[in-house]
Motif scaffolding. Structure first.
Motif, PDB file in Angstrom:
ATOM      1  N   ALA A  21       0.945  -1.165   0.112  1.00 37.08           N
ATOM      2  CA  ALA A  21       0.139  -0.395   0.052  1.00 37.08           C
ATOM      3  C   ALA A  21       0.812   1.178  -0.162  1.00 37.08           C
ATOM      4  O   ALA A  21       0.439   2.228  -0.709  1.00 37.08           O
ATOM      5  CB  ALA A  21      -1.025  -0.067   1.322  1.00 37.08           C
ATOM      6  N   GLN A  22       1.834   1.258   0.736  1.00 34.81           N
ATOM      7  CA  GLN A  22       2.991   2.283   0.900  1.00 34.81           C
ATOM      8  C   GLN A  22       3.728   2.486  -0.392  1.00 34.81           C
ATOM      9  O   GLN A  22       4.215   3.699  -0.953  1.00 34.81           O
ATOM     10  CB  GLN A  22       3.809   2.369   1.789  1.00 34.81           C
ATOM     11  CG  GLN A  22       3.214   2.307   3.232  1.00 34.81           C
ATOM     12  CD  GLN A  22       2.351   3.495   3.463  1.00 34.81           C
ATOM     13  OE1 GLN A  22       2.855   4.597   3.099  1.00 34.81           O
ATOM     14  NE2 GLN A  22       1.484   3.372   4.576  1.00 34.81           N
ATOM     15  N   GLY A 109     -14.321   0.220  -9.151  1.00 34.82           N
ATOM     16  CA  GLY A 109     -12.945   0.041  -8.307  1.00 34.82           C
ATOM     17  C   GLY A 109     -13.013   0.676  -6.961  1.00 34.82           C
ATOM     18  O   GLY A 109     -12.770   0.366  -5.889  1.00 34.82           O
ATOM     19  N   ALA A 110     -13.472   2.140  -7.191  1.00 38.86           N
ATOM     20  CA  ALA A 110     -13.506   2.996  -5.958  1.00 38.86           C
ATOM     21  C   ALA A 110     -14.657   2.672  -5.021  1.00 38.86           C
ATOM     22  O   ALA A 110     -14.290   2.739  -3.700  1.00 38.86           O
ATOM     23  CB  ALA A 110     -13.910   4.377  -6.514  1.00 38.86           C
ATOM     24  N   ASP A 111     -15.628   2.051  -5.426  1.00 38.16           N
ATOM     25  CA  ASP A 111     -16.693   1.834  -4.570  1.00 38.16           C
ATOM     26  C   ASP A 111     -16.542   0.567  -3.793  1.00 38.16           C
ATOM     27  O   ASP A 111     -17.104   0.321  -2.758  1.00 38.16           O
ATOM     28  CB  ASP A 111     -18.050   1.493  -5.465  1.00 38.16           C
ATOM     29  CG  ASP A 111     -18.674   2.691  -5.547  1.00 38.16           C
ATOM     30  OD1 ASP A 111     -18.275   3.808  -5.132  1.00 38.16           O
ATOM     31  OD2 ASP A 111     -19.755   2.685  -6.614  1.00 38.16           O
ATOM     32  N   LEU A 197      -7.890  -6.021   9.280  1.00 42.71           N
ATOM     33  CA  LEU A 197      -7.238  -4.893   8.686  1.00 42.71           C
ATOM     34  C   LEU A 197      -6.825  -5.117   7.313  1.00 42.71           C
ATOM     35  O   LEU A 197      -6.644  -4.399   6.580  1.00 42.71           O
ATOM     36  CB  LEU A 197      -6.054  -4.921   9.604  1.00 42.71           C
ATOM     37  CG  LEU A 197      -5.172  -3.641   9.565  1.00 42.71           C
ATOM     38  CD1 LEU A 197      -4.602  -3.287  11.195  1.00 42.71           C
ATOM     39  CD2 LEU A 197      -3.958  -3.950   8.807  1.00 42.71           C
ATOM     40  N   GLY A 198      -6.515  -6.569   6.852  1.00 38.98           N
ATOM     41  CA  GLY A 198      -5.822  -6.844   5.508  1.00 38.98           C
ATOM     42  C   GLY A 198      -6.840  -6.363   4.560  1.00 38.98           C
ATOM     43  O   GLY A 198      -6.393  -6.058   3.423  1.00 38.98           O
ATOM     44  N   ARG A 199      -8.139  -6.784   4.823  1.00 37.86           N
ATOM     45  CA  ARG A 199      -9.101  -6.484   3.716  1.00 37.86           C
ATOM     46  C   ARG A 199      -9.286  -5.070   3.582  1.00 37.86           C
ATOM     47  O   ARG A 199      -9.479  -4.636   2.568  1.00 37.86           O
ATOM     48  CB  ARG A 199     -10.472  -6.971   4.526  1.00 37.86           C
ATOM     49  CG  ARG A 199     -10.716  -8.605   4.423  1.00 37.86           C
ATOM     50  CD  ARG A 199     -11.967  -8.728   5.015  1.00 37.86           C
ATOM     51  NE  ARG A 199     -13.228  -8.283   4.330  1.00 37.86           N
ATOM     52  CZ  ARG A 199     -14.511  -8.300   4.672  1.00 37.86           C
ATOM     53  NH1 ARG A 199     -14.905  -8.561   5.736  1.00 37.86           N
ATOM     54  NH2 ARG A 199     -15.473  -7.770   3.715  1.00 37.86           N
ATOM     55  N   ILE A 206      -7.092  -0.838  -4.196  1.00 38.44           N
ATOM     56  CA  ILE A 206      -8.023  -0.925  -5.302  1.00 38.44           C
ATOM     57  C   ILE A 206      -8.826   0.478  -5.546  1.00 38.44           C
ATOM     58  O   ILE A 206      -8.820   0.826  -6.564  1.00 38.44           O
ATOM     59  CB  ILE A 206      -9.174  -1.963  -5.041  1.00 38.44           C
ATOM     60  CG1 ILE A 206      -8.467  -3.610  -5.038  1.00 38.44           C
ATOM     61  CG2 ILE A 206     -10.226  -2.034  -6.171  1.00 38.44           C
ATOM     62  CD1 ILE A 206      -9.424  -4.467  -4.416  1.00 38.44           C
ATOM     63  N   PHE A 207      -9.034   0.949  -4.359  1.00 35.37           N
ATOM     64  CA  PHE A 207      -9.670   2.424  -4.368  1.00 35.37           C
ATOM     65  C   PHE A 207      -8.666   3.355  -5.000  1.00 35.37           C
ATOM     66  O   PHE A 207      -9.171   4.278  -5.994  1.00 35.37           O
ATOM     67  CB  PHE A 207      -9.939   2.584  -3.206  1.00 35.37           C
ATOM     68  CG  PHE A 207     -10.427   4.354  -2.937  1.00 35.37           C
ATOM     69  CD1 PHE A 207     -11.726   4.455  -3.185  1.00 35.37           C
ATOM     70  CD2 PHE A 207      -9.614   5.256  -2.570  1.00 35.37           C
ATOM     71  CE1 PHE A 207     -12.306   5.759  -2.855  1.00 35.37           C
ATOM     72  CE2 PHE A 207      -9.858   6.370  -2.253  1.00 35.37           C
ATOM     73  CZ  PHE A 207     -11.314   6.907  -2.755  1.00 35.37           C
ATOM     74  N   HIS A 208      -7.518   3.211  -4.611  1.00 40.37           N
ATOM     75  CA  HIS A 208      -6.664   4.319  -5.283  1.00 40.37           C
ATOM     76  C   HIS A 208      -6.199   4.024  -6.640  1.00 40.37           C
ATOM     77  O   HIS A 208      -5.936   4.969  -7.644  1.00 40.37           O
ATOM     78  CB  HIS A 208      -4.958   4.338  -4.472  1.00 40.37           C
ATOM     79  CG  HIS A 208      -5.659   5.357  -3.118  1.00 40.37           C
ATOM     80  ND1 HIS A 208      -6.056   4.601  -2.065  1.00 40.37           N
ATOM     81  CD2 HIS A 208      -5.542   6.416  -2.657  1.00 40.37           C
ATOM     82  CE1 HIS A 208      -6.229   5.382  -0.976  1.00 40.37           C
ATOM     83  NE2 HIS A 208      -5.803   6.581  -1.418  1.00 40.37           N
TER      84      HIS A 208
END
Length: 214
Positions: A21-22, A109-111, A197-199, A206-208
């Protein structure tokens, strides 16, 4: 030896996801100030929609809060979402002037983030809510603190990064960390919360990534 706090253990259980994520494209390009204006505009549209979801999660947390300090902390977060962040989006989207093109695939994807966050709240109640919110907010704090070392030359991006490197945001992250660490975890419950937390982290990725879908 004193056991590490629950928040640290949950992050450690998701270390690879957290690192991914980072390093995701959105984070890299904001930090490098190379993100395309259209991609950032799409992200703003998505993030403004998700602020409503975060506000609903905070409202649910207020209702389920175990005591007065917890209730007050979530109420403060809810207030900040619908004041400071609403004000930011109103100003910056007005400055953009036009609504960016957002296709169905990008919106879907954002949703995912809203769908996952609300599912977590429904499935796991207060513990799930605070773990999910902590995951999202701590992720933002880490990458925005790093990005702020070299501020963007574009005011909208610089201000968005700065929102996540100052008060009241920093105190909110620490409040959520404390709420996670105070949770009473039944046998087997820690692995469930690690999955939560992982979810949330996977949904954030996916959102970004959706900001780059035309």
């Amino acid at each position: 030896m004193t056991a590490k706090p629950l928040s640290e253990r949950l992050l450690a259980a998701n270390a690879q996801r957290w690192e991914r994520a980072q390093r995701m494209r959105f984070v890299r390009e904001v930090a490098d100030d190379t993100i395309d204006d259209a991609a950032f505009a799409r992200y703003l549209v998505f993030e403004r929609r998700f602020v409503d979801t975060a506000a609903r999660l905070c409202g649910a947390a207020v209702r389920a809060a175990p005591d007065g300090p917890s209730l007050a902390g979530h109420a403060t977060a809810l207030h900040n979402l619908v004041t400071e962040q609403y004000d930011y989006f109103t100003a910056v989207l007005s400055a953009v002037g036009t609504t960016p093109s957002v296709g169905e695939a990008a919106l879907a994807g954002a949703d995912v983030l809203t769908e996952v966050a609300l599912d977590i709240a429904d499935e796991h109640g207060y513990p799930g809510i605070v773990v999910a919110l902590f995951a999202a907010e701590a992720m933002y704090r880490q990458w925005c603190v790093a990005a702020a070392v070299r501020p963007s030359g574009r005011p909208a991006i610089a201000e968005w990064v700065n929102l996540h490197t100052r008060e009241p945001f920093l105190s909110q992250v620490e409040f959520l960390r404390g709420e996670v660490d105070r949770l009473t975890v039944e046998p087997g419950g820690e692995s469930v919360l690690a999955t939560v937390l992982g979810r949330m982290v996977e949904a954030e990725i996916i959102f970004h990534d959706a900001a780059f879908i035309h």
